[in-house]
Design a protein around this motif. Structure first.
Motif, mmCIF file in Angstrom:
data_model
loop_
_atom_site.group_PDB
_atom_site.id
_atom_site.type_symbol
_atom_site.label_atom_id
_atom_site.label_comp_id
_atom_site.label_asym_id
_atom_site.label_seq_id
_atom_site.Cartn_x
_atom_site.Cartn_y
_atom_site.Cartn_z
ATOM 1 N N LEU A 135 0.823 -1.204 0.000
ATOM 2 C CA LEU A 135 0.000 0.000 0.000
ATOM 3 C C LEU A 135 0.863 1.263 0.000
ATOM 4 N N ASP A 136 1.921 1.273 0.807
ATOM 5 C CA ASP A 136 2.785 2.453 0.877
ATOM 6 C C ASP A 136 3.507 2.708 -0.446
ATOM 7 N N HIS A 137 3.946 1.648 -1.103
ATOM 8 C CA HIS A 137 4.659 1.824 -2.370
ATOM 9 C C HIS A 137 3.703 2.321 -3.460
ATOM 10 N N GLU A 138 2.482 1.812 -3.466
ATOM 11 C CA GLU A 138 1.530 2.294 -4.468
ATOM 12 C C GLU A 138 1.163 3.754 -4.188
ATOM 13 N N MET A 139 0.972 4.075 -2.906
ATOM 14 C CA MET A 139 0.693 5.467 -2.560
ATOM 15 C C MET A 139 1.845 6.383 -2.946
ATOM 16 N N ALA A 140 3.059 5.899 -2.786
ATOM 17 C CA ALA A 140 4.230 6.705 -3.142
ATOM 18 C C ALA A 140 4.232 7.044 -4.626
ATOM 19 N N THR A 141 3.776 6.111 -5.459
ATOM 20 C CA THR A 141 3.694 6.370 -6.899
ATOM 21 C C THR A 141 2.737 7.519 -7.183
ATOM 22 N N TYR A 142 1.562 7.489 -6.535
ATOM 23 C CA TYR A 142 0.580 8.562 -6.729
ATOM 24 C C TYR A 142 1.017 9.858 -6.048
ATOM 25 N N TRP A 143 1.745 9.736 -4.949
ATOM 26 C CA TRP A 143 2.284 10.911 -4.261
ATOM 27 C C TRP A 143 3.217 11.674 -5.202
ATOM 28 N N LEU A 144 4.104 10.945 -5.879
ATOM 29 C CA LEU A 144 5.061 11.569 -6.789
ATOM 30 C C LEU A 144 4.389 12.179 -8.012
ATOM 31 N N ALA A 145 3.244 11.617 -8.393
ATOM 32 C CA ALA A 145 2.564 12.097 -9.597
ATOM 33 C C ALA A 145 1.890 13.454 -9.389
ATOM 34 N N ASP A 169 4.476 18.889 -5.922
ATOM 35 C CA ASP A 169 4.997 18.925 -4.551
ATOM 36 C C ASP A 169 4.681 20.225 -3.841
ATOM 37 N N THR A 170 3.974 21.132 -4.532
ATOM 38 C CA THR A 170 3.521 22.368 -3.893
ATOM 39 C C THR A 170 2.189 22.184 -3.165
ATOM 40 N N LEU A 171 1.534 21.054 -3.384
ATOM 41 C CA LEU A 171 0.260 20.788 -2.711
ATOM 42 C C LEU A 171 0.494 20.572 -1.219
ATOM 43 N N PRO A 172 -0.472 20.954 -0.381
ATOM 44 C CA PRO A 172 -0.361 20.637 1.047
ATOM 45 C C PRO A 172 -0.281 19.119 1.241
ATOM 46 N N ASP A 173 0.516 18.701 2.212
ATOM 47 C CA ASP A 173 0.714 17.262 2.430
ATOM 48 C C ASP A 173 -0.595 16.513 2.657
ATOM 49 N N ALA A 174 -1.519 17.114 3.406
ATOM 50 C CA ALA A 174 -2.772 16.429 3.720
ATOM 51 C C ALA A 174 -3.590 16.167 2.456
ATOM 52 N N LEU A 175 -3.608 17.127 1.542
ATOM 53 C CA LEU A 175 -4.346 16.951 0.288
ATOM 54 C C LEU A 175 -3.646 15.938 -0.603
ATOM 55 N N ARG A 176 -2.346 16.035 -0.671
ATOM 56 C CA ARG A 176 -1.563 15.101 -1.488
ATOM 57 C C ARG A 176 -1.745 13.670 -0.991
ATOM 58 N N TYR A 177 -1.749 13.502 0.334
ATOM 59 C CA TYR A 177 -1.931 12.174 0.923
ATOM 60 C C TYR A 177 -3.336 11.651 0.649
ATOM 61 N N THR A 178 -4.335 12.500 0.822
ATOM 62 C CA THR A 178 -5.726 12.094 0.581
ATOM 63 C C THR A 178 -5.903 11.598 -0.847
ATOM 64 N N ARG A 179 -5.368 12.327 -1.780
ATOM 65 C CA ARG A 179 -5.514 11.928 -3.188
ATOM 66 C C ARG A 179 -4.753 10.642 -3.479
ATOM 67 N N ALA A 180 -3.562 10.513 -2.912
ATOM 68 C CA ALA A 180 -2.786 9.287 -3.119
ATOM 69 C C ALA A 180 -3.522 8.082 -2.531
ATOM 70 N N TRP A 181 -4.119 8.260 -1.355
ATOM 71 C CA TRP A 181 -4.888 7.188 -0.708
ATOM 72 C C TRP A 181 -6.031 6.750 -1.623
ATOM 73 N N ARG A 182 -6.781 7.705 -2.141
ATOM 74 C CA ARG A 182 -7.963 7.376 -2.944
ATOM 75 C C ARG A 182 -7.603 6.781 -4.296
ATOM 76 N N LEU A 183 -6.512 7.224 -4.880
ATOM 77 C CA LEU A 183 -6.064 6.636 -6.139
ATOM 78 C C LEU A 183 -5.570 5.209 -5.918
ATOM 79 N N THR A 184 -4.962 4.953 -4.767
ATOM 80 C CA THR A 184 -4.529 3.590 -4.426
ATOM 81 C C THR A 184 -5.734 2.699 -4.212
ATOM 82 N N GLY A 185 -6.763 3.234 -3.537
ATOM 83 C CA GLY A 185 -7.992 2.465 -3.315
ATOM 84 C C GLY A 185 -7.754 1.234 -2.453
#
Length: 248
Positions: free
Chosen positions: A114-124, A127-143
């Motif tokens: 899960l962390d590695h898949e989230m990291a892929t979406y995190w990088l996509a 990096d100017t986005l707030p961490d909380a928003l970036r994490y939320t989107r990465a979580w949802r894209l990982t599903g």
């Protein structure tokens, strides 16, 4: 008739998956992103369980969960030691200890996937986005809500087994006696994990309230991250991260 894999086969299968992910992350340049995801998750954990981390009874067990299960550490040494003695676990220890090792390996593999898949979406994302928003989107894209629920269930079972095993005094004594042989055999990281878990749950007494609270709070975050509006989730996560004490 399908034969159920042995404890050793299950442990090695989970750890081989983790090892492959490490190699993939290194070759794809994902290492820093994976670490970033883990650091944010550890920060959220320190906030969510700040009351436990400050509690005279619950603190050792909360630190065990944070350090040994959700920590931002390189567990390669511990993984290698687990894989090396996987076959011996069933011969040398009670079945419950082998199951504990299976739980650890499975929880570890689920977390890394899960962390590695989230990291892929995190990088996509920018990096100017707030961490909380970036994490939320990465979580949802990982599903993969099923994997999140399984991860929580395995950790709960591990806690229940540690609680039960700490009541077996001969086993605890045998574990203490293994310190020097474990060090000599190059199994010190594995020994540390087992002793830390036993010590944490032995000091806890009845673990049901602790484990029930973990389940309740983590399920609330899973539901929020999947179901709340993006803005509500971002705001809730931002507020939670702001409450986190600095790492020790």
């Amino acid at each position: 008739m399908t034969t159920r894999p042995s404890a050793a086969e299950q442990i090695r299968s989970h750890l081989e998956r983790v090892s492959a992910l490490r190699q993939q992350a290194s070759s794809a340049g994902l290492d820093r992103a994976v670490r970033g995801v883990k650091e944010l998750q550890a920060q959220r954990f320190r906030a969510t369980y700040g009351d436990f981390l400050r509690h005279p009874v619950y603190a050792p067990t909360a630190r065990f969960f944070l350090d040994e299960l959700y920590g931002v550490h390189d567990f390669a040494q511990r993984d290698a030691q687990f894989a090396r003695i996987a076959g011996a676990l069933e011969r040398l220890f009670p079945e419950a200890v082998a199951q504990l090792a299976i739980d650890l390996a499975e929880a570890h593999a689920l977390t890394e996937v899960l962390d590695h898949e989230m990291a892929t979406y995190w990088l996509a994302q920018a990096d100017t986005l707030p961490d909380a928003l970036r994490y939320t989107r990465a979580w949802r894209l990982t599903g993969n809500r099923e994997a999140r629920a399984r991860q929580l269930a395995v950790v709960q079972h591990m806690g229940q087994e540690l609680q039960r095993l700490t009541r077996m005094k001969p086993l605890r004594l045998a574990l203490r006696m293994m310190r020097n042989p474990a060090r000599a055999a190059g199994l010190d990281a594995l020994q540390h994990f087992l002793e830390s878990g036993f010590d944490a749950f032995a000091s806890l007494g009845d673990a049901r309230a602790f484990l029930d609270t973990i389940h309740e709070r983590e399920l609330r975050w899973i539901d929020l991250l999947f179901d709340a509006s993006e803005s509500d989730c971002r705001d809730a996560l931002s507020a939670e991260l702001a409450r986190a004490p600095s790492p020790p």
